[in-house]
Design a protein around this motif. Structure first.
Motif, PDB file in Angstrom:
ATOM      1  N   ASN A  25     -18.946  -3.101 -27.535  1.00 25.52           N
ATOM      2  CA  ASN A  25     -17.967  -2.150 -28.073  1.00 25.52           C
ATOM      3  C   ASN A  25     -18.299  -1.793 -29.523  1.00 25.52           C
ATOM      4  OD1 ASN A  25     -16.423  -2.064 -25.716  1.00 25.52           O
ATOM      5  ND2 ASN A  25     -15.150  -3.781 -26.342  1.00 25.52           N
TER       6      ASN A  25
ATOM      7  N   PHE B  22     -18.747   2.283 -29.098  1.00 26.21           N
ATOM      8  CA  PHE B  22     -17.958   3.044 -30.061  1.00 26.21           C
ATOM      9  C   PHE B  22     -18.826   3.717 -31.124  1.00 26.21           C
ATOM     10  CE2 PHE B  22     -14.692   0.584 -28.032  1.00 26.21           C
ATOM     11  CZ  PHE B  22     -13.657   1.499 -27.945  1.00 26.21           C
TER      12      PHE B  22
ATOM     13  N   VAL C 159     -18.952   7.651 -30.435  1.00 23.36           N
ATOM     14  CA  VAL C 159     -18.238   8.445 -31.443  1.00 23.36           C
ATOM     15  C   VAL C 159     -19.192   9.450 -32.084  1.00 23.36           C
ATOM     16  CG1 VAL C 159     -17.143   8.345 -33.718  1.00 23.36           C
ATOM     17  CG2 VAL C 159     -16.397   6.783 -31.920  1.00 23.36           C
TER      18      VAL C 159
ATOM     19  N   ALA D  41     -11.897  13.780 -30.059  1.00 21.95           N
ATOM     20  CA  ALA D  41     -11.499  12.409 -29.741  1.00 21.95           C
ATOM     21  C   ALA D  41     -12.471  11.823 -28.724  1.00 21.95           C
ATOM     22  CB  ALA D  41     -10.077  12.363 -29.187  1.00 21.95           C
ATOM     23  N   LEU D  42     -12.471  10.493 -28.655  1.00 20.39           N
ATOM     24  CA  LEU D  42     -13.198   9.739 -27.638  1.00 20.39           C
ATOM     25  C   LEU D  42     -12.182   8.939 -26.844  1.00 20.39           C
ATOM     26  CD1 LEU D  42     -15.763   8.374 -26.350  1.00 20.39           C
ATOM     27  CD2 LEU D  42     -15.583   6.667 -28.177  1.00 20.39           C
ATOM     28  N   ALA D  43     -12.219   9.043 -25.530  1.00 19.39           N
ATOM     29  CA  ALA D  43     -11.299   8.301 -24.670  1.00 19.39           C
ATOM     30  C   ALA D  43     -12.062   7.273 -23.843  1.00 19.39           C
ATOM     31  CB  ALA D  43     -10.545   9.251 -23.739  1.00 19.39           C
ATOM     32  N   THR D  44     -11.489   6.073 -23.699  1.00 22.22           N
ATOM     33  CA  THR D  44     -12.082   5.027 -22.869  1.00 22.22           C
ATOM     34  C   THR D  44     -11.027   4.465 -21.925  1.00 22.22           C
ATOM     35  OG1 THR D  44     -11.576   3.050 -24.191  1.00 22.22           O
ATOM     36  CG2 THR D  44     -13.462   4.400 -24.909  1.00 22.22           C
TER      37      THR D  44
ATOM     38  N   ARG E  63      -3.046   2.780 -28.804  1.00 19.07           N
ATOM     39  CA  ARG E  63      -3.256   3.278 -30.152  1.00 19.07           C
ATOM     40  C   ARG E  63      -2.068   4.147 -30.517  1.00 19.07           C
ATOM     41  NH1 ARG E  63      -3.801   7.891 -32.315  1.00 19.07           N
ATOM     42  NH2 ARG E  63      -5.133   8.359 -34.115  1.00 19.07           N
TER      43      ARG E  63
ATOM     44  N   THR F 123     -13.514  -2.645 -33.803  1.00 17.86           N
ATOM     45  CA  THR F 123     -13.399  -1.199 -33.934  1.00 17.86           C
ATOM     46  C   THR F 123     -12.916  -0.870 -35.339  1.00 17.86           C
ATOM     47  OG1 THR F 123     -12.775  -1.071 -31.595  1.00 17.86           O
ATOM     48  CG2 THR F 123     -12.341   0.867 -32.953  1.00 17.86           C
TER      49      THR F 123
ATOM     50  N   GLN G 109     -13.074   4.692 -36.520  1.00 11.28           N
ATOM     51  CA  GLN G 109     -13.264   4.841 -35.077  1.00 11.28           C
ATOM     52  C   GLN G 109     -11.925   4.878 -34.358  1.00 11.28           C
ATOM     53  OE1 GLN G 109     -15.754   1.444 -34.375  1.00 11.28           O
ATOM     54  NE2 GLN G 109     -17.661   2.544 -34.795  1.00 11.28           N
TER      55      GLN G 109
ATOM     56  N   CYS H  35     -10.191   7.443 -31.498  1.00  6.25           N
ATOM     57  CA  CYS H  35     -10.159   6.943 -30.118  1.00  6.25           C
ATOM     58  C   CYS H  35      -8.803   7.121 -29.442  1.00  6.25           C
ATOM     59  CB  CYS H  35     -10.550   5.469 -30.091  1.00  6.25           C
ATOM     60  SG  CYS H  35     -12.292   5.182 -30.464  1.00  6.25           S
ATOM     61  N   ARG H  36      -8.848   7.190 -28.104  1.00  4.82           N
ATOM     62  CA  ARG H  36      -7.652   7.242 -27.280  1.00  4.82           C
ATOM     63  C   ARG H  36      -7.836   6.283 -26.109  1.00  4.82           C
ATOM     64  NH1 ARG H  36      -7.168   9.694 -31.261  1.00  4.82           N
ATOM     65  NH2 ARG H  36      -6.208  11.723 -31.651  1.00  4.82           N
TER      66      ARG H  36
END
Length: 380
Positions: free
Chosen positions: A101, A106, A110, A120-123, A129, A155, A159, A163-164
């Motif tokens: 991670n 990440f 990112v 945004a970055l979604a995982t 968050r 993280t 970052q 992130c989402r």
């Protein structure tokens, strides 16, 4: 928003992408190929390789979103697998999911998301968050049994801002699978990945031995009082607190024995009775703060292992230690078992305050008698 969705091939990341697409976002799917595609094909319990890449692509096709596969094998080997083997060779117990991670997922994703103009970055991680007056906060998932906030402590705040985690609010895995079925995703019933992704067989010591033969060299099993009780087939097979795999050294008369420390330079596994293992004071390095570092002693809860409940503690931040890198010192209300290399994560309720990697405990006392060992496993 334009959002990059990290898609491992499992149900959690698939639902994350599906929900965002349904909400009207422009979603771009990305899967990291982290280790050999050919050898991973057909293996159960893997991720980011083999059939999982095909599953991620099928989900993207179903959702009508573009999908990219990125070759990160070399990066993964250097940042995660080599670090994993090196940690065992040093007598530590690594936590490769955090390293993955922290580096490949990440950091690299990112960067990719920003290059693609994403906002945004979604995982598919089970975490939450939220935006608070002091910035974004990382919270434990709604489902405590699935919570993965422990693995996300590294993280960074920047970052986290980006992130989402769309599945973090689901009450349990059954609800996530039901959502996948509603979205018409074929992975709805796909089994969860198991163990370490690049060691689905569970025989991690074989991977370590291939990369670091010194971690597989035999040595002595020594009692804390200095007695040699037996032999072992490599320190990579052991972690602090372990009671299995000790053979004749698993008991001292009627008293069960457990791994108390690993002395890598001498290839020694040091064992002792259960009451000798817990420690009231611990230290962690490579600390990442998600809140401003505390200037005064801080009451909090701390997790020393992923599967344990947070325990009350007092944290002290020494910003000047280790050449300015800083060192986190903790006094535990109730002593705990410390396995160097594992994560040490601080919580305020559900909120993650920060965390680091557990350091090898300093010797509590040196035993002057020749041949004995101290409580950290070093020869006296």
């Amino acid at each position: 928003m334009r959002i990059l969705a990290a898609m491992s091939g499992g149900v959690d990341s698939a639902v994350a992408a599906g929900l965002l697409r349904e909400q009207g976002h422009e979603v771009i799917g990305a899967t990291l190929q982290l280790y050999d595609h050919g050898t991973a094909t057909g293996r159960k319990g893997a991720c980011c390789a083999g059939e999982d890449i095909h599953d991620a692509r099928d989900v993207a096709d179903r959702l009508g979103i573009p999908h990219y596969v990125l070759d990160r094998e070399r990066r993964f080997r250097e940042a995660v697998i080599d670090d994993f083997a090196g940690s065992y060779a040093r007598g530590e117990t690594p936590i490769p999911c955090v390293r993955c991670n922290q580096t490949v997922k990440f950091t690299d994703l990112v960067t990719l998301a920003r290059d693609l103009g994403c906002e945004a970055l979604a995982t598919g991680h089970y975490a939450r968050r939220v935006d608070l007056p002091d910035g974004p906060a990382l919270l434990r998932a709604a489902d405590p049994a699935r919570d993965q906030s422990y693995f996300l402590f590294a993280t960074t705040r920047a970052q986290l801002e980006f992130c989402r985690f769309p599945v973090g609010d689901f009450p349990d895995k059954a609800a996530v699978r039901a959502e996948a079925a509603r979205l018409g995703l074929a992975v709805a019933a796909k089994p969860d990945s198991q163990d370490i992704c690049f060691v689905p067989s569970g025989r991690y010591h074989e991977v370590v031995a291939g990369l670091r033969p010194d971690a597989a060299e035999p040595g002595e099993i020594v009692h804390l009082d200095g007695r040699v009780l037996g032999r072992h087939a490599g320190i990579a097979r052991y972690t602090v607190g372990q009671g299995r795999g000790l053979g004749d050294a698993s008991r001292d008369g009627e008293t069960p024995l457990y791994v108390a420390a690993l002395d890598a330079p001498r290839r020694r596994v040091v064992v002792g009775p259960a009451p000798a293992l817990p420690r009231a004071s611990v230290e962690a390095g490579e600390v990442n703060w998600l809140v401003p570092p505390p200037a005064a002693p801080l009451r909090c809860a701390v997790k020393l292992r992923a599967r344990e409940a947070p325990r009350p503690a007092t944290a002290r931040w020494d910003a000047d230690a280790e050449g300015g890198a800083g060192l986190l010192r903790l006094d535990l209300d109730e002593p705990g078992i410390v396995a160097p290399g594992q994560g040490c994560v601080l919580y305020d309720g559900d909120r993650v305050l920060g965390g680091g990697f557990l350091r090898r405990p300093a010797p509590a006392a040196r035993v002057e008698a020749a041949g004995k060992v101290d409580s950290a496993g070093a020869a006296a």
